[in-house]
Write an enzyme that holds these catalytic residues in place. Structure first.
Site, PDB file in Angstrom:
ATOM      1  CB  VAL A 107       0.630   0.748  -2.984  1.00 24.95           C
ATOM      2  CG1 VAL A 107      -0.440  -0.227  -2.507  1.00 24.95           C
ATOM      3  CG2 VAL A 107       1.936   0.012  -3.287  1.00 24.95           C
ATOM      4  CD  GLN A 108       4.747   2.665  -7.317  1.00 23.10           C
ATOM      5  OE1 GLN A 108       5.472   3.653  -7.226  1.00 23.10           O
ATOM      6  NE2 GLN A 108       5.042   1.501  -6.734  1.00 23.10           N
ATOM      7  CE  LYS A 136      -1.391  13.858   5.679  1.00 17.96           C
ATOM      8  NZ  LYS A 136      -2.283  13.220   4.665  1.00 17.96           N
ATOM      9  CB  ALA A 137       3.331   8.714   9.928  1.00 19.11           C
ATOM     10  N   GLY A 155       3.699  12.773  -1.287  1.00 16.50           N
ATOM     11  CA  GLY A 155       4.310  11.461  -1.086  1.00 16.50           C
ATOM     12  C   GLY A 155       5.809  11.476  -1.321  1.00 16.50           C
ATOM     13  CG  HIS A 171      -3.870   8.755  13.848  1.00 17.71           C
ATOM     14  ND1 HIS A 171      -2.887   8.257  13.021  1.00 17.71           N
ATOM     15  CD2 HIS A 171      -4.838   9.251  13.024  1.00 17.71           C
ATOM     16  CE1 HIS A 171      -3.236   8.455  11.747  1.00 17.71           C
ATOM     17  NE2 HIS A 171      -4.407   9.050  11.730  1.00 17.71           N
ATOM     18  CG  ASP A 175       1.654   7.544 -10.395  1.00 15.87           C
ATOM     19  OD1 ASP A 175       1.609   6.575  -9.614  1.00 15.87           O
ATOM     20  OD2 ASP A 175       2.194   7.482 -11.523  1.00 15.87           O
ATOM     21  CE1 TYR A 225       4.570   8.538   3.631  1.00 19.72           C
ATOM     22  CE2 TYR A 225       6.655   9.549   3.021  1.00 19.72           C
ATOM     23  CZ  TYR A 225       5.295   9.395   2.831  1.00 19.72           C
ATOM     24  OH  TYR A 225       4.662  10.108   1.842  1.00 19.72           O
ATOM     25  CB  SER A 255       2.597  15.588   5.792  1.00 22.57           C
ATOM     26  OG  SER A 255       1.550  14.920   5.142  1.00 22.57           O
ATOM     27  NE  ARG A 267       6.120  11.878   5.482  1.00 18.61           N
ATOM     28  CZ  ARG A 267       5.206  12.470   4.728  1.00 18.61           C
ATOM     29  NH1 ARG A 267       3.963  12.589   5.170  1.00 18.61           N
ATOM     30  NH2 ARG A 267       5.522  12.954   3.530  1.00 18.61           N
ATOM     31  CG  MET A 308      -2.266   4.822  -3.670  1.00 17.70           C
ATOM     32  SD  MET A 308      -1.673   4.566  -1.969  1.00 17.70           S
ATOM     33  CE  MET A 308      -0.250   5.663  -1.919  1.00 17.70           C
TER      34      MET A 308
END
Length: 292
Positions: A226-227, A44-45, A256, A106, A229, A192, A136, A128, A231
Site C-alpha cells: 500500500v505504499q 479524493k480523501a 499521495g 461518497h 509508489d 489521511y 487533489s 483529508r 500503488m
C-alpha cells in the site's frame, strides 16, 4: 464509448451529477448485509487507498489471484454510481461473490440508505484536510470525464468553498460523518494525514475495530503493497483500465503527499481560505493537519 461532461445540479440538498443520481431509487432501497464493510469518504480523501488496504486484509491471503486479475474498483464497488445502463453500483454489489462485501460511497451521511444502519454495518470513514482535498479534487476533475469541467484553479477554489462540488460541501461532509460517529459505535474515523505518517499504526487501529488479527509477516506484506509508489504502478489499483479517465492529463494516483496545497494556493488565496474555513468549522471539534 464517449462520455460527456455532466452539469452540476441540486439534488436532495447537495450538488450532484446524473452519474450518481440516476440509480437513486435502487441506491436508497439497497439491502445491506450485517457483515458489509462500508468505506465512506469525500472524493479524493484516500478512499481507494483504504479500499485496497481492506481488500488485502480480508482477501490478500485467501484469494491472492484477485490482486492480479480484478481491478480495485470491481472489488470495492461504488454504491451510488451508474456510469452506463449496464454499470450500476447496486447491481454489481448484489452480484459480488465475496463476503464481506466492500462497499464504497461518497454520499454524505444523511443520504445513506437506511439498511446500513438497520443492519448495524461497520463503517470506515477516511477524512483529508480541506486544502489538500481541493487540490487533489481539482486534478481529478481535470482528468475524469464523468465529472464537470473544473475550469481555472482560482474559480475552482471558490466553488469548493461554496460547496458547489459533486457530493456537496467538504465541510458538511466531514462534519456530518464526524457527528454520526458520536452516536453510532460501529463507525471508525480515520485521517489521511495519520495514514501518511504511519500506515502500520493506523492499520493496527483498523484491525482492532474490525476484529482482524493478521500475522506480523502479513502486516509487513500489506504495508509494502500500500505504499504510494507501489500503488501508482499497480494496474489493478491505479485505475488505468477505466475509460472514463484521461491519463494524458493526470494520473489517478498522483502524489499521495500532505502539503501539496502549498504548490497551488497563492498567499491571498490561503488567507481567504483560512478565514472562510475558520467560520465554517468554528462549531466543529474536528481537527485536521495540513502538514506532517
Amino acid at each position: 464509448m464517449d462520455f460527456s461532461r455532466p452539469e452540476l445540479f441540486d439534488f436532495q440538498g447537495i450538488s450532484m451529477t446524473n452519474y450518481f443520481s440516476d440509480n437513486w431509487e435502487n441506491t436508497q432501497n439497497f439491502q445491506a448485509r450485517p457483515n458489509d464493510i462500508i468505506i465512506a469518504s469525500y472524493p479524493k480523501a484516500g478512499g481507494t487507498w483504504l479500499s485496497y488496504l481492506l481488500d488485502l486484509l480480508y482477501f490478500g491471503q485467501s484469494s491472492p489471484e484477485r490482486q492480479t486479475s480484478i481491478p480495485i474498483f470491481r472489488r470495492a464497488i461504488n454504491l451510488e454510481s451508474k456510469i452506463t445502463h449496464i454499470c450500476r453500483g447496486t447491481e454489481m454489489l448484489d452480484k459480488l461473490p465475496t463476503s464481506p462485501r466492500l462497499i464504497r460511497t461518497h454520499l454524505p451521511v444523511q443520504l445513506m440508505p437506511n439498511s446500513f444502519w438497520e443492519q448495524n454495518c461497520k463503517v470506515v470513514y477516511v477524512a483529508r484536510n480541506a486544502k489538500d482535498s481541493v487540490v487533489s479534487y481539482f486534478h481529478f476533475d481535470r482528468m475524469t470525464l464523468i465529472f464537470p469541467e473544473p475550469g481555472e484553479w482560482s474559480s475552482y477554489l471558490q466553488r469548493f468553498m461554496k460547496g458547489k462540488m459533486v457530493f456537496g460541501s467538504w465541510y458538511d461532509h466531514v462534519n456530518g460523518w464526524w457527528k454520526k460517529k458520536q452516536s453510532y459505535s460501529k463507525l471508525h474515523f480515520m485521517f489521511y494525514e495519520e495514514m501518511i505518517e504511519d500506515i502500520g499504526r493506523e492499520m493496527d487501529k483498523l484491525c482492532s475495530f474490525l476484529g482482524l488479527s493478521p500475522s506480523a509477516e502479513e502486516k509487513e506484506r500489506i504495508i509494502d503493497r500500500v505504499q504510494f509508489d507501489q500503488m501508482k504502478t499497480n494496474n489493478m489499483v491505479n485505475h488505468s483500465g477505466l475509460k472514463i479517465m484521461n491519463f494524458n492529463v493526470s494520473s489517478f494516483i498522483r502524489k499521495g503527499k500532505v502539503g501539496d496545497w502549498k504548490n497551488h494556493f497563492t498567499v491571498a488565496q490561503n488567507e481567504e481560505f483560512d478565514e472562510d474555513y475558520g467560520e465554517k468549522m468554528k462549531d466543529s471539534t474536528l481537527q485536521f493537519r495540513t502538514e506532517v
